[in-house]
Scaffold this motif. Structure first.
Motif, PDB file in Angstrom:
ATOM      1  N   PRO A 349       0.814  -1.216   0.000  1.00 18.53           N
ATOM      2  CA  PRO A 349       0.000   0.000   0.000  1.00 18.53           C
ATOM      3  C   PRO A 349       0.850   1.271   0.000  1.00 18.53           C
ATOM      4  O   PRO A 349       0.468   2.281  -0.592  1.00 18.53           O
ATOM      5  CB  PRO A 349      -0.815  -0.126   1.291  1.00 18.53           C
ATOM      6  N   ASP A 350       2.010   1.221   0.659  1.00 15.96           N
ATOM      7  CA  ASP A 350       2.883   2.397   0.694  1.00 15.96           C
ATOM      8  C   ASP A 350       3.359   2.775  -0.703  1.00 15.96           C
ATOM      9  O   ASP A 350       3.417   3.953  -1.052  1.00 15.96           O
ATOM     10  CB  ASP A 350       4.097   2.133   1.595  1.00 15.96           C
ATOM     11  N   ARG A 370       9.886   7.834   4.994  1.00 15.50           N
ATOM     12  CA  ARG A 370      10.135   8.675   3.826  1.00 15.50           C
ATOM     13  C   ARG A 370      10.675   7.881   2.638  1.00 15.50           C
ATOM     14  O   ARG A 370      11.159   8.456   1.676  1.00 15.50           O
ATOM     15  CB  ARG A 370      11.111   9.799   4.198  1.00 15.50           C
ATOM     16  N   GLY A 371      10.631   6.567   2.728  1.00 12.22           N
ATOM     17  CA  GLY A 371      11.142   5.767   1.630  1.00 12.22           C
ATOM     18  C   GLY A 371      10.382   6.034   0.347  1.00 12.22           C
ATOM     19  O   GLY A 371       9.168   6.183   0.355  1.00 12.22           O
ATOM     20  N   LEU A 372      11.068   6.084  -0.747  1.00 13.99           N
ATOM     21  CA  LEU A 372      10.430   6.389  -2.034  1.00 13.99           C
ATOM     22  C   LEU A 372       9.901   5.134  -2.719  1.00 13.99           C
ATOM     23  O   LEU A 372       9.173   5.229  -3.692  1.00 13.99           O
ATOM     24  CB  LEU A 372      11.438   7.102  -2.948  1.00 13.99           C
ATOM     25  N   TYR A 373      10.298   3.949  -2.221  1.00 15.93           N
ATOM     26  CA  TYR A 373       9.854   2.684  -2.810  1.00 15.93           C
ATOM     27  C   TYR A 373      10.103   2.673  -4.312  1.00 15.93           C
ATOM     28  O   TYR A 373       9.301   2.133  -5.086  1.00 15.93           O
ATOM     29  CB  TYR A 373       8.355   2.453  -2.530  1.00 15.93           C
ATOM     30  N   TRP A 374      11.211   3.292  -4.730  1.00 18.20           N
ATOM     31  CA  TRP A 374      11.414   3.499  -6.165  1.00 18.20           C
ATOM     32  C   TRP A 374      11.492   2.183  -6.932  1.00 18.20           C
ATOM     33  O   TRP A 374      10.880   2.044  -8.003  1.00 18.20           O
ATOM     34  CB  TRP A 374      12.664   4.348  -6.410  1.00 18.20           C
ATOM     35  N   GLY A 375      12.259   1.209  -6.408  1.00 20.96           N
ATOM     36  CA  GLY A 375      12.381  -0.064  -7.105  1.00 20.96           C
ATOM     37  C   GLY A 375      11.041  -0.744  -7.260  1.00 20.96           C
ATOM     38  O   GLY A 375      10.687  -1.231  -8.349  1.00 20.96           O
ATOM     39  N   GLU A 376      10.271  -0.796  -6.187  1.00 22.88           N
ATOM     40  CA  GLU A 376       8.959  -1.434  -6.240  1.00 22.88           C
ATOM     41  C   GLU A 376       8.022  -0.655  -7.148  1.00 22.88           C
ATOM     42  O   GLU A 376       7.260  -1.250  -7.931  1.00 22.88           O
ATOM     43  CB  GLU A 376       8.360  -1.532  -4.833  1.00 22.88           C
ATOM     44  N   ARG A 377       8.076   0.668  -7.079  1.00 23.51           N
ATOM     45  CA  ARG A 377       7.187   1.483  -7.908  1.00 23.51           C
ATOM     46  C   ARG A 377       7.507   1.322  -9.395  1.00 23.51           C
ATOM     47  O   ARG A 377       6.601   1.301 -10.238  1.00 23.51           O
ATOM     48  CB  ARG A 377       7.282   2.954  -7.509  1.00 23.51           C
TER      49      ARG A 377
END
Length: 410
Positions: A349-350, A370-377
């Protein structure tokens, strides 16, 4: 000797101004041009002063004597009637120069200086226009009943949400006036609860995969302007707000690294937002560049490249395609993405909320998480584009428990 009305009426102008006393410092000053002016001569703090009490016959003898009595009462109380009059004039002038509209415009200019989003500025000016009946009133003189009359008028038009927004906006203006020394209170405070609560409205969105697939096919067949078609084709993939997409500039895109960076001033939360670009979106953008060039507005207006596409363009296109406002909206495409991505069970969900540029509803958690979750996104956006392609091609998708979707052709 005291004056009489008969004497005053028969007083004639002379070559020079002269005075006729009524006693106790009150006298009538007759000027060569014929004007007759009441004056009160007195001493205060050792200085000789005179107070104008009006023009005869606008102020008659009895009226002049009443004003004299009022001035003498002030003197007995230790106040200077002339200084008090000047003070009242200054206050009245100050209030007249600080109308609700004046302070509201100053407040909006401050919002501009703070680089608030353009949409926020436009909305503030629009709300001010709805409060026009109190715009010219001195902000310190406006009473709750006056505001209530305006808000009830808006509410009577069936615009309950607008009425609530106008009350909230007016409250901010009154509080700003108090903070800057030009107001005394917020008269909208006691109006809380006086308006009918608006019905919560959600942006119309398609939530069934088969319906989404049909929409995508209809978009591909759209026969109107190519820029509008491409805007509709890109919007479901990138999950941004309509204004963030239609105001995009080519300088924000790095197609080589597959990322679009929306600047903070265009984001609702005033923070820059990075969007992973799938292969499909890159393809649409390449097609766009062939139409617009690689600089300037990505979605220019039809009549000039110096402005962006209208905010109503995409929704109007949906209407021409046969989709009503209760079925599909440009903003509702975000709801479609959020719903189906969450239902897939594949993504945290994040990561989904980050791609939607939503702030964490838990303020403390938001500070630390504050993680950007860039890899997952990045993986999620590519999966989402692939999934939309499957829906457009007519693949029937059945959700399974866990982290997988079963795909089969009908």
């Amino acid at each position: 000797m005291a004056l009489t009305e008969m004497q005053i009426r028969h007083l004639q102008p002379a070559e020079k101004a002269y005075r006729c006393s009524d006693g106790r410092g009150l006298y009538l000053e007759i000027h060569p041009a014929g004007s007759k002016l009441w004056r009160f001569k007195y001493r205060f703090a050792g200085k000789q002063k005179r107070l104008a009490l009006g023009r005869y016959p606008d102020v008659g003898l009895a009226g002049a004597r009443r004003k004299l009595d009022e001035a003498r009462r002030l003197l007995e109380a230790g106040e200077d009637p002339l200084a008090l009059r000047k003070q009242k004039k200054l206050i009245a002038s100050f209030h007249a120069a600080n109308t609700f509209e004046d302070i509201a415009k100053e407040f909006i200019e401050r919002m501009v200086a703070e680089e608030r989003a353009e949409a926020t500025i436009v909305k503030a000016n629009w709300l001010l226009s709805r409060l026009k009946p109190i715009a010219k009133r001195p902000v310190a003189d406006i009473k709750p009943l006056e505001i209530m009359a305006v808000l009830k008028g808006i509410e009577a038009q069936g615009k309950r949400e607008t009425a609530h927004r106008c009350r909230s906006f007016a409250s901010r203006i009154f509080r700003y006036a108090v903070a800057t020394g030009r107001g005394e209170s917020d008269p909208t405070f006691i109006l809380r609860g006086a308006l009918i609560a608006p019905k919560v409205k959600h942006h119309a969105a398609l939530l069934e995969p088969a319906q989404v697939g049909q929409l995508l096919r209809d978009i591909d067949k759209y026969s109107g302007n190519a820029l509008t078609r491409l805007a509709m084709q890109i919007a479901p993939h990138v999950m941004t707000r309509p204004g963030e997409l239609r105001k995009a500039d080519w300088s924000e895109f790095n197609l080589e690294h597959s990322v679009w960076t929306v600047p903070a001033e265009r984001m609702k939360m005033r923070l820059p937002h990075r969007v992973p670009l799938s292969r499909q979106v890159i393809g649409y953008l390449r097609e766009l560049q062939s139409l617009t060039g690689a600089t300037g507005n990505v979605f220019p207006a039809f009549h000039t490249s110096r402005r962006t596409m209208s905010e109503n363009t995409v929704n109007n296109a949906f209407r021409r395609m046969g989709y009503g406002p209760n079925e599909v909206t440009a903003h509702g495409l975000r709801t479609t993405a959020s719903t189906l991505l969450n239902e897939s069970g594949r993504w945290s969900p994040d990561a989904i909320e980050r791609s939607l540029a939503h702030m964490d509803t838990n303020a403390i958690r938001g500070i630390y998480n504050r993680g950007l979750y860039w890899g997952e996104r990045t993986a999620m956006h590519q999966w989402w584009s692939d999934y939309l392609d499957q829906l457009r091609e007519g693949v029937e998708v059945e959700p399974l428990t866990g982290h997988a979707y079963g795909l089969r052709r009908p």
